[in-house]
Scaffold this active site. Sequence first.
Site, PDB file in Angstrom:
ATOM      1  N   ILE A 124      19.378 -42.814 -47.169  1.00 30.03           N
ATOM      2  CA  ILE A 124      18.370 -42.654 -46.117  1.00 30.03           C
ATOM      3  C   ILE A 124      18.393 -41.176 -45.736  1.00 30.03           C
ATOM      4  CG2 ILE A 124      17.616 -43.373 -43.814  1.00 30.03           C
ATOM      5  CD1 ILE A 124      19.149 -46.005 -44.315  1.00 30.03           C
ATOM      6  N   HIS A 127      17.463 -39.369 -41.882  1.00 31.66           N
ATOM      7  CA  HIS A 127      18.274 -39.409 -40.660  1.00 31.66           C
ATOM      8  C   HIS A 127      19.705 -39.001 -41.032  1.00 31.66           C
ATOM      9  CE1 HIS A 127      18.594 -41.351 -36.476  1.00 31.66           C
ATOM     10  NE2 HIS A 127      19.689 -40.633 -36.670  1.00 31.66           N
ATOM     11  N   LEU A 128      20.066 -37.819 -40.621  1.00 35.52           N
ATOM     12  CA  LEU A 128      21.388 -37.264 -40.894  1.00 35.52           C
ATOM     13  C   LEU A 128      22.483 -38.249 -40.498  1.00 35.52           C
ATOM     14  CD1 LEU A 128      23.183 -34.715 -41.477  1.00 35.52           C
ATOM     15  CD2 LEU A 128      22.973 -34.222 -39.045  1.00 35.52           C
ATOM     16  N   HIS A 129      23.485 -38.401 -41.360  1.00 38.50           N
ATOM     17  CA  HIS A 129      24.615 -39.261 -41.027  1.00 38.50           C
ATOM     18  C   HIS A 129      25.856 -38.825 -41.789  1.00 38.50           C
ATOM     19  CE1 HIS A 129      22.398 -41.154 -44.362  1.00 38.50           C
ATOM     20  NE2 HIS A 129      23.558 -41.661 -44.780  1.00 38.50           N
ATOM     21  N   LEU A 130      26.987 -38.995 -41.152  1.00 39.24           N
ATOM     22  CA  LEU A 130      28.287 -38.711 -41.754  1.00 39.24           C
ATOM     23  C   LEU A 130      28.930 -40.026 -42.155  1.00 39.24           C
ATOM     24  CD1 LEU A 130      29.737 -36.220 -39.096  1.00 39.24           C
ATOM     25  CD2 LEU A 130      28.455 -35.654 -41.174  1.00 39.24           C
TER      26      LEU A 130
END
Length: 175
Positions: A124, A127-130
Site C-alpha cells: 500500500i 500511506h507511509l508505514h513502518l
Amino acid sequence: MSLEQLWAGWRHHYVSGATEAERRGEGRGCVFCELAASGPPSADNGVVHLDPLCFVVLNAYPYASGHLLVLPRRHVAELDQLTDEESQQLWRVAQRAVAALTRAYRPDGLNLGANLGRAAGAGIPGHLHLHVVPRWGGDTNFMTTVGGVRVLPEDLPSSWRRVVEAWDGPADEPA
C-alpha cells in the site's frame, strides 16, 4: 515427484485485488485510513495503539506472529511529507512498538523498516508505514525457503491480545 510450491491461496485476494484496483485507478479508499477511523483499538480492527498523530495495527498478512505496522494517521506517502511533530511521534511510537514486541515475544531480534514505493515492495504505497517484525534464530525454515509460505503459531486475535497487554507493561506469559 517433488513438491515445489505449497499453496497460500489466502494471499491471492489481497495481492490481485490491490493490484487490479490500482491499475483501474479506483479503490474503496485507503485501508489504513479506514482502520485509523474504525474506532478504538480492538481485536476486530487489529489496532493496537491510537493517538492523535500515529497508530499501530497488526499486519493482516504477517511475516511472523506480532508483525506490527506503525503509521501516521494523516494519509501521506513519503517521509518528507511528514511534519516534524508527526515524524518525531512516528519514531516514538515505533520505539514503543519495539519495546512491546520485546516484552510480549522475547524475540532474538527485530526487523524495523519501510518499503517506500511499489517497486520497493510497498503493498500500500500511498500511506507511509513502518514494519516492526519480531525475529528468532531459525525462524526462516524450509517452509519459507522451499515452500514459499510461512507457518504462524498464533492467530491474529491472540497476537493482538499479547501485544496490547505488553504495550505499556510486562506481558502475562512468556513466548
